[in-house]
Enzyme design. Sequence first.
Site, PDB file in Angstrom:
ATOM      1  N   THR A  28      -6.729 -16.341  -6.268  1.00 24.13           N
ATOM      2  CA  THR A  28      -6.779 -14.919  -6.621  1.00 24.13           C
ATOM      3  C   THR A  28      -5.872 -14.071  -5.745  1.00 24.13           C
ATOM      4  O   THR A  28      -5.517 -12.945  -6.107  1.00 24.13           O
ATOM      5  CB  THR A  28      -8.236 -14.411  -6.519  1.00 24.13           C
ATOM      6  N   LYS A  29      -5.471 -14.597  -4.592  1.00 24.90           N
ATOM      7  CA  LYS A  29      -4.662 -13.826  -3.653  1.00 24.90           C
ATOM      8  C   LYS A  29      -3.247 -13.559  -4.166  1.00 24.90           C
ATOM      9  O   LYS A  29      -2.556 -12.689  -3.628  1.00 24.90           O
ATOM     10  CB  LYS A  29      -4.609 -14.539  -2.304  1.00 24.90           C
ATOM     11  N   ASP A  30      -2.816 -14.275  -5.197  1.00 19.34           N
ATOM     12  CA  ASP A  30      -1.519 -13.958  -5.808  1.00 19.34           C
ATOM     13  C   ASP A  30      -1.473 -12.502  -6.250  1.00 19.34           C
ATOM     14  O   ASP A  30      -0.423 -11.848  -6.178  1.00 19.34           O
ATOM     15  CB  ASP A  30      -1.273 -14.841  -7.044  1.00 19.34           C
TER      16      ASP A  30
END
Length: 346
Positions: free
Chosen positions: A47-49
């Site tokens: 999710t950090k993208d």
Amino acid sequence: MKENIRAYNNVLELIGDTPLVKLNSIMNDFPGNFYAKIESFNPGHSTKDRIALYIIEEAERKGILKPGSTIIETTSGNTGFSLAMVSVIKGYDCILAVSSKSSNDKIDMLKNMGAKVYVCPAHVSADDPRSYYQVAKRLHEETENSVYINQYFNQLNIDAHYNSMGPEIWNQTNGLITHLVACCGTGGTISGTGRYLKEKNNDIRILGIDAYGSVLKKYHETREFDKDEIYPYRIEGLGKNLIPTATDFDVIDKFEKVNDEDSALTARELVRKEGMFLGYTSGAALQGVKQMAMQGEFDENSNVIVILPDHGSRYMSKVYSDDWMTEQGFFDGQNELEEMKVEFIK
């Protein structure tokens, strides 16, 4: 003709629009409908993208990032990988201060993505000069033309999820979501997504997953920082020994704490029962859902969305290693080991 070739210009165009997948057998014993938002479908496998691209492009738009700039960040691994990936495509150098709690798999991935990595001791206070927070700040001060992302105290962390994850989940569920469950580390995911969903329907329950050894749950309930809550734990990517301003505690209705062992075993259970090869933090998220289901949080009309933030490939030397699990004392007996054994035919 080139214009007839259906292709993306680069991997950054693949960020977001991740699938929602029904959880079947792993939640069979509980009332309600349970769905996983599988963030490992992002190109950087987490999710950090979303925050890496959003924060960097906002910095470019404001003229803070310029050609030749260096991006610096504190990370448990996933944010660092996403920042390194975006840096490759956009031509920036990347320096990362990483917790020693991060798996060797994550650290190797960061190095291979071209980042310079500083591994800092995990079990020191946030204001200790050796902590990854302080090391990142020092590196930023020492590096000319550098930008410190500072995800724990960056409002853009919340904005990234408000503008992407929130609308995606609302549209994917046609507004029928009743509960959102997400792990809380920096707090950006749950805060931004939860804020968007609450604006659409204030009755949606926003449920955070914290770790034993972290201060977030107690702070949410009392608004007091209790250092006595802090002790070492193994789960990566959730919980904190400080209070991030990227967490909007007013959006969150309830926190549930999970422990290291249950979270690890649930990650492995996800693989065997749902075919989802996801990370330690994903196991923690689903373990929190199971605990809240046992407490009666959900009923037969509940539509529960749980954000599963990471991929299993980053935990091969930890959760998916029988040796590591045994060393941690996470196997109650030999049954778990027996069914995972490999037999070699000679």
